[in-house]
Design a protein around this motif. Structure first.
Motif, PDB file in Angstrom:
ATOM      1  N   LEU A  52       0.821  -1.212   0.000  1.00  0.00           N
ATOM      2  CA  LEU A  52       0.000   0.000   0.000  1.00  0.00           C
ATOM      3  C   LEU A  52       0.854   1.260   0.000  1.00  0.00           C
ATOM      4  N   ASP A  53       0.207   2.374  -0.336  1.00  0.00           N
ATOM      5  CA  ASP A  53       0.944   3.626  -0.509  1.00  0.00           C
ATOM      6  C   ASP A  53       0.578   4.670   0.546  1.00  0.00           C
ATOM      7  N   PHE A  54       0.286   4.242   1.742  1.00  0.00           N
ATOM      8  CA  PHE A  54      -0.003   5.178   2.826  1.00  0.00           C
ATOM      9  C   PHE A  54       1.306   5.613   3.488  1.00  0.00           C
ATOM     10  N   GLN A  55       1.319   6.831   3.992  1.00  0.00           N
ATOM     11  CA  GLN A  55       2.493   7.296   4.730  1.00  0.00           C
ATOM     12  C   GLN A  55       2.381   6.947   6.213  1.00  0.00           C
ATOM     13  N   THR A  56       1.135   6.872   6.710  1.00  0.00           N
ATOM     14  CA  THR A  56       0.897   6.600   8.132  1.00  0.00           C
ATOM     15  C   THR A  56      -0.016   5.390   8.292  1.00  0.00           C
ATOM     16  N   TYR A  57       0.357   4.527   9.235  1.00  0.00           N
ATOM     17  CA  TYR A  57      -0.435   3.345   9.549  1.00  0.00           C
ATOM     18  C   TYR A  57      -0.724   3.318  11.045  1.00  0.00           C
ATOM     19  N   ILE A  58      -1.994   3.169  11.382  1.00  0.00           N
ATOM     20  CA  ILE A  58      -2.389   2.953  12.773  1.00  0.00           C
ATOM     21  C   ILE A  58      -2.489   1.443  12.966  1.00  0.00           C
ATOM     22  N   LEU A  59      -1.736   0.915  13.909  1.00  0.00           N
ATOM     23  CA  LEU A  59      -1.700  -0.527  14.102  1.00  0.00           C
ATOM     24  C   LEU A  59      -2.389  -0.934  15.405  1.00  0.00           C
ATOM     25  N   GLY A  60      -3.489  -1.625  15.266  1.00  0.00           N
ATOM     26  CA  GLY A  60      -4.178  -2.190  16.426  1.00  0.00           C
ATOM     27  C   GLY A  60      -3.676  -3.598  16.648  1.00  0.00           C
ATOM     28  N   THR A  61      -2.393  -3.688  17.007  1.00  0.00           N
ATOM     29  CA  THR A  61      -1.722  -4.970  17.194  1.00  0.00           C
ATOM     30  C   THR A  61      -0.931  -4.958  18.491  1.00  0.00           C
ATOM     31  N   GLU A  62      -0.505  -6.133  18.911  1.00  0.00           N
ATOM     32  CA  GLU A  62       0.426  -6.216  20.033  1.00  0.00           C
ATOM     33  C   GLU A  62       1.648  -5.367  19.705  1.00  0.00           C
ATOM     34  N   ILE A  63       2.205  -4.710  20.707  1.00  0.00           N
ATOM     35  CA  ILE A  63       3.231  -3.704  20.478  1.00  0.00           C
ATOM     36  C   ILE A  63       4.485  -4.256  19.790  1.00  0.00           C
ATOM     37  N   GLY A  64       4.748  -5.554  19.932  1.00  0.00           N
ATOM     38  CA  GLY A  64       5.910  -6.139  19.278  1.00  0.00           C
ATOM     39  C   GLY A  64       5.854  -5.995  17.770  1.00  0.00           C
ATOM     40  N   PHE A  65       4.663  -6.137  17.189  1.00  0.00           N
ATOM     41  CA  PHE A  65       4.530  -5.974  15.739  1.00  0.00           C
ATOM     42  C   PHE A  65       4.723  -4.515  15.346  1.00  0.00           C
ATOM     43  N   TYR A  66       4.219  -3.617  16.160  1.00  0.00           N
ATOM     44  CA  TYR A  66       4.427  -2.179  15.917  1.00  0.00           C
ATOM     45  C   TYR A  66       5.926  -1.864  15.886  1.00  0.00           C
ATOM     46  N   HIS A  67       6.678  -2.400  16.837  1.00  0.00           N
ATOM     47  CA  HIS A  67       8.133  -2.181  16.852  1.00  0.00           C
ATOM     48  C   HIS A  67       8.790  -2.766  15.610  1.00  0.00           C
ATOM     49  N   ARG A  68       8.346  -3.949  15.213  1.00  0.00           N
ATOM     50  CA  ARG A  68       8.947  -4.600  14.044  1.00  0.00           C
ATOM     51  C   ARG A  68       8.733  -3.774  12.784  1.00  0.00           C
ATOM     52  N   MET A  69       7.506  -3.274  12.577  1.00  0.00           N
ATOM     53  CA  MET A  69       7.227  -2.472  11.385  1.00  0.00           C
ATOM     54  C   MET A  69       7.955  -1.126  11.431  1.00  0.00           C
ATOM     55  N   SER A  70       8.052  -0.531  12.618  1.00  0.00           N
ATOM     56  CA  SER A  70       8.758   0.743  12.750  1.00  0.00           C
ATOM     57  C   SER A  70      10.226   0.597  12.369  1.00  0.00           C
ATOM     58  N   THR A  71      10.813  -0.538  12.725  1.00  0.00           N
ATOM     59  CA  THR A  71      12.214  -0.800  12.369  1.00  0.00           C
ATOM     60  C   THR A  71      12.360  -1.124  10.892  1.00  0.00           C
ATOM     61  N   LYS A  72      11.429  -1.899  10.360  1.00  0.00           N
ATOM     62  CA  LYS A  72      11.518  -2.348   8.965  1.00  0.00           C
ATOM     63  C   LYS A  72      11.266  -1.224   7.979  1.00  0.00           C
ATOM     64  N   TYR A  73      10.385  -0.286   8.336  1.00  0.00           N
ATOM     65  CA  TYR A  73      10.022   0.808   7.438  1.00  0.00           C
ATOM     66  C   TYR A  73      10.240   2.161   8.125  1.00  0.00           C
ATOM     67  N   PRO A  74      11.489   2.579   8.294  1.00  0.00           N
ATOM     68  CA  PRO A  74      11.770   3.839   9.001  1.00  0.00           C
ATOM     69  C   PRO A  74      11.270   5.080   8.277  1.00  0.00           C
ATOM     70  N   ASP A  75      10.955   4.952   6.981  1.00  0.00           N
ATOM     71  CA  ASP A  75      10.461   6.097   6.210  1.00  0.00           C
ATOM     72  C   ASP A  75       8.957   6.272   6.343  1.00  0.00           C
ATOM     73  N   LYS A  76       8.277   5.329   7.005  1.00  0.00           N
ATOM     74  CA  LYS A  76       6.831   5.427   7.219  1.00  0.00           C
ATOM     75  C   LYS A  76       6.548   5.740   8.691  1.00  0.00           C
ATOM     76  N   LYS A  77       5.380   6.287   8.935  1.00  0.00           N
ATOM     77  CA  LYS A  77       4.977   6.600  10.309  1.00  0.00           C
ATOM     78  C   LYS A  77       4.009   5.519  10.797  1.00  0.00           C
ATOM     79  N   PHE A  78       4.285   4.990  11.981  1.00  0.00           N
ATOM     80  CA  PHE A  78       3.407   4.000  12.590  1.00  0.00           C
ATOM     81  C   PHE A  78       2.904   4.516  13.934  1.00  0.00           C
TER      82      PHE A  78
END
Length: 305
Positions: free
Chosen positions: A230-256
């Motif tokens: 997808l082509d969103f710049q910001t993602y709101i994640l209703g997930t366990e915080i570990g997944f939020y950390h993983r995506m934040s590390t994997k995609y530093p150019d996107k906002k989570f």
């Protein structure tokens, strides 16, 4: 011992002892760098099934993951370890034991049973099909029968009732995930208000009304694929915080944005780097299961793959 020193010591020891570390993405963020495999629930099992050597395996996740890993590798001359025995409140719930589910199945003879992936080994031993997070409705729809039984997480069962094209008979004692069930519509409204252009993804174990307000209500494996596409710049994640950390590390150019600070699972977070190091040093805790159940699950999972 400082975190960097712990990581360095673990990396050295796992190489010396030829131990592969597989961690669920919900594991503490500090554990992610030492994992050889880091994945969601479905990917976790798929990666284990791909392993071609006989390296010992350390499973950084609640105990039922270690039991399934041992089952999938039951014919290999290797050892499966868990740093500590951590129990998932859903998978290890008393209502999901062998006897009550067996009684439920006997009360509906001839109807196929779909069992949720986050369930006990005994529950899976009774299954005709296994469904993973975000895929319960699809799993139910794939069954060649007009009626289907579902045992597992309660909110996922409710989603299946809404989305399935056949009759779904829910096990009346399905527990719910207390972490995901804690999210409510006020959390969604606040996040939408503060991030109006964001894509909202919530886990399929959230309440039905929360899932209906999200752009996607899926498992974290599907979220990973969607975020890549997808082509969103910001993602709101209703997930366990570990997944939020993983995506934040994997995609530093996107906002989570993490939907709620209540989305923290103690069953995963109870496992720390210190536990991993101690387990490597001492060779504990060794996961052992009934061989007959191990063979049954092994054959079952390979038929599904």
């Amino acid at each position: 011992m400082e975190t960097n020193e712990l990581v360095e010591r673990i990396m050295t020891l796992k190489e010396e002892k030829q131990v592969r570390i597989i961690a669920h993405s919900y594991a503490s963020h500090e554990i992610h760098p030492v994992a050889d495999i880091l994945s969601d629930s479905k990917g976790f099992f798929e990666e284990i099934m791909k392993l071609a050597d006989n390296k010992d395996l350390m499973v950084v996740a609640p105990s039922f993951f270690g039991e399934i890993a041992r089952a999938l590798l039951h014919n290999r001359p290797l050892t499966v370890y868990a740093p500590i025995i951590a129990e998932c409140p859903v998978a290890n719930h008393k209502n999901l034991g062998f006897d009550p589910i067996s009684d439920f199945k006997k009360a509906h003879p001839g109807i196929p049973l779909v069992v949720y992936g986050a369930s006990s080994l005994e529950a899976k031993a009774l299954a005709d099909y296994i469904a993973f997070p975000g895929e319960v409705a699809a799993a139910v729809n794939s069954v060649d029968a007009p009626e289907v039984l579902f045992v597992g997480e309660g909110n996922c069962g409710q989603h299946a009732l809404r989305k399935s094209n056949k009759k779904v008979i829910l096990y009346p004692k399905n527990p719910v995930c207390n972490v995901y069930n804690s999210i409510n519509l006020s959390d969604v409204a606040r996040a939408r208000r503060e991030n109006p252009d964001a894509c909202l993804m919530v886990h399929a174990e959230c309440k039905v009304d929360v899932a209906e307000m999200a752009d996607y209500a899926v498992g974290t494996g599907q979220m990973t694929s969607l975020i890549a596409e997808l082509d969103f710049q910001t993602y709101i994640l209703g997930t366990e915080i570990g997944f939020y950390h993983r995506m934040s590390t994997k995609y530093p150019d996107k906002k989570f944005v993490h939907l709620s600070d209540r989305l923290v699972c103690n069953a995963f977070k109870s496992i720390r780097l210190e536990n991993v190091l101690e387990s490597l040093q001492d060779g504990k805790e060794v996961i052992q299961i009934d061989n007959s159940i191990g063979r049954q699950l092994y054959e079952f999972m390979h038929r599904m793959s």
